[in-house]
Design an enzyme around this catalytic site. Structure first.
Site, PDB file in Angstrom:
ATOM      1  N   HIS A   1      42.621  32.757  51.935  1.00 22.70           N
ATOM      2  CA  HIS A   1      42.747  32.390  50.529  1.00 22.70           C
ATOM      3  C   HIS A   1      41.928  33.344  49.674  1.00 22.70           C
ATOM      4  CE1 HIS A   1      42.806  29.977  46.848  1.00 22.70           C
ATOM      5  NE2 HIS A   1      43.862  29.379  47.381  1.00 22.70           N
ATOM      6  N   HIS A   2      42.479  33.726  48.530  1.00 20.43           N
ATOM      7  CA  HIS A   2      41.853  34.751  47.685  1.00 20.43           C
ATOM      8  C   HIS A   2      40.516  34.289  47.119  1.00 20.43           C
ATOM      9  CE1 HIS A   2      41.685  38.453  45.600  1.00 20.43           C
ATOM     10  NE2 HIS A   2      42.961  38.628  45.423  1.00 20.43           N
TER      11      HIS A   2
END
Length: 500
Positions: free
Chosen positions: A152-153
């Site tokens: 996840h960013h």
């Protein structure tokens, strides 16, 4: 000498156990920007899952973000924090049953694309740290086995995560040594050269450079505001539309490997940078692709057969290019953090610049390179990246995530695509003892139908495209056009005797 008390140590440990999400991390968890980074790692040998799992235990999960889960308090999602947790690495290493997937023997490359596409529509389990590694026991056209890392960013920006992955690798020639990245050759500026000759002219140019910096930054700030309010790109066959959840938009991930030696040949011959050449290739490739797309709408067959200019006049097509603003900690510092527990700067410190793409059919293919160089040189004399980072941070802290997501979402969706480039190791590296044949990272979740990323590794340049398959139905054709543009530009350089 100051003596640290027991209470101070306990407070420090408690702070390390819990960390509030940064403003950028909170933005990446909003419905409009639920962004992920995905990286396909091709290996030369069959992957031993047990070896990979043990390697992750000794490295990756020692990083605080890879051993913390997201905790949200309250219905309005205001209190979001990272909480350290015990990680069962086996839960994060996914090995699908390939025997049940009979179609993969028919076309393993297509199977890989379908598998990654399915990953883009499946969210990560928020009850665990937000990362997964999928190990695929398939032999593709360019790898014996493939691993797919999905992160996840909010955990970190692309540069940080790629550096962390590289810190988990070692040189194949020396398994005890971490990989090294190429050193950027910074040529002396005109100011440096003139300073020793004439102080007066050095002062004049320094003043002019400062004026130019302020003027360009002001123009870029005005364009950013205009883009947020009303300035939209032309509706082309590669532009997506804003709206809907990211999970509802099917993504297709394709990659193509080109010769990095060809790119460096063009760079050295034309006295440019790698970024100049990659942008020039992209301008030529997109122009070729869009010209065909617009030609396909012609009613007369003879219009299709003629290699004529089918492009509309004055196409406005811009790319949002992410710029890392955090000082690069280096691969060694990240490796020390995982092995020795030392501290290292981390997070999403990114701004973005809007780069106009000159889309046109040109008789001289080298004109695409010249346009690209002029564009990049202009952006180098601007503080646009720092401006967008500061404005985004101010909006997040002042008005909250929802307002920031709406404002930034409008600005990004009014452009057409995302574009990035990252330099990789110059010699072969191994991922926990498995020699790597290519690295193909990309990102998805933002309101763009096309994301293009270039990643160098040894003498190869891997081009990764992540597309909204409802908008761009033929991403392989776009890859073909980009490859053909590289060949055309290289041929033009050679035919004119420019190669020394």
């Amino acid at each position: 000498m100051r003596i640290e008390t027991r209470r101070e140590r306990e407070e420090e440990e408690e702070e390390e156990e819990e960390q509030p999400l940064s403003p950028a991390a909170r933005l990446f968890h909003s419905p409009e920007f639920n962004c992920y980074i995905i990286s396909v790692i091709g290996c030369k040998t069959k992957i031993d899952t047990d070896v990979i799992t043990q390697g992750l235990k000794e490295t990756l999960i020692r990083h605080p973000r890879f051993s913390s889960k997201l905790v949200i308090d309250g219905d309005k999602r205001q209190n979001q924090r990272w909480v350290r947790t015990k990680v069962n690495v086996e839960d994060h290493v996914v090995v699908p049953d390939m025997v049940a997937s009979r179609r993969m023997t028919e076309n393993p490359d297509e199977f890989l694309e379908n598998y990654v596409s399915n990953l883009t529509s499946t969210p990560l389990d928020v009850s665990r740290p937000l990362w997964e590694l999928h190990v695929l026991d398939i032999k593709t056209s360019d790898a014996e086995n493939v691993a797919v890392l999905k992160v996840h960013h909010s955990i970190g920006d692309g540069m940080s995560l790629m550096s962390l992955v590289l810190a988990c690798t070692r040189k194949t020639s020396n398994p005890m040594e971490i990989p090294s990245l190429p050193v950027k050759n910074r040529s002396k500026s005109r100011l440096t050269g003139l300073r020793s000759q004439s102080r007066f002219w050095w002062l004049v140019l320094a003043l002019w450079s400062s004026v130019l910096l302020v003027f360009n930054t002001f123009c870029d700030a005005f364009e950013f505001v205009a883009t947020t309010l009303f300035l939209k790109d032309t509706e082309t066959p590669i532009k997506g539309k804003r709206g809907g959840l990211m999970e509802e938009k099917p993504r297709r991930f394709v990659h193509r490997t080109m010769s990095f030696d060809d790119i460096k040949l063009i760079k050295n011959t034309m006295n440019m940078t790698v970024n100049d050449v990659l942008l020039g290739i992209t301008l030529a490739g997109l122009s070729r692709y869009l010209n065909r797309k617009y030609g396909d709408t012609e009613e007369k067959q003879e219009a299709k057969e003629r290699n004529q200019d089918n492009l509309p006049k004055r196409i406005r097509l811009r790319a949002a290019v992410l710029v890392n603003l955090r000082p690069d900690a280096g691969i060694q510092a990240l490796a020390d953090m995982m092995s020795k527990g030392s501290k290292c700067k981390w997070g999403n410190w990114i701004g973005y610049v809007v780069i106009p793409f000159s889309i046109a059919t040109r008789d001289d293919p080298l004109e695409h390179l010249r346009r690209a160089k002029d564009t990049i040189d202009r952006k180098k004399h601007s503080l646009e990246a720092f401006l967008t980072f500061s404005v985004g941070k101010f909006i997040l802290e002042t008005f909250g995530v929802k307002a920031a997501a709406d404002i930034i979402g409008r600005a990004v969706s009014n452009t057409t695509m995302s574009f990035s480039n990252m330099m990789g190791p110059v010699e072969e590296i191994s991922f926990y003892g498995h020699p790597i044949t290519y690295l193909a990272p990309s990102a998805y979740g933002h309101p763009h139908a096309l994301t293009m990323h270039f990643q160098s590794y040894m003498n190869k340049m891997t081009m990764s495209l992540t597309v909204d398959s409802t908008v761009i139905t033929d991403p392989h054709r776009l890859c073909d056009d980009l490859e053909e543009s590289l060949r055309t530009i290289k041929s033009a350089v050679q035919e004119r005797g420019l190669v020394r």
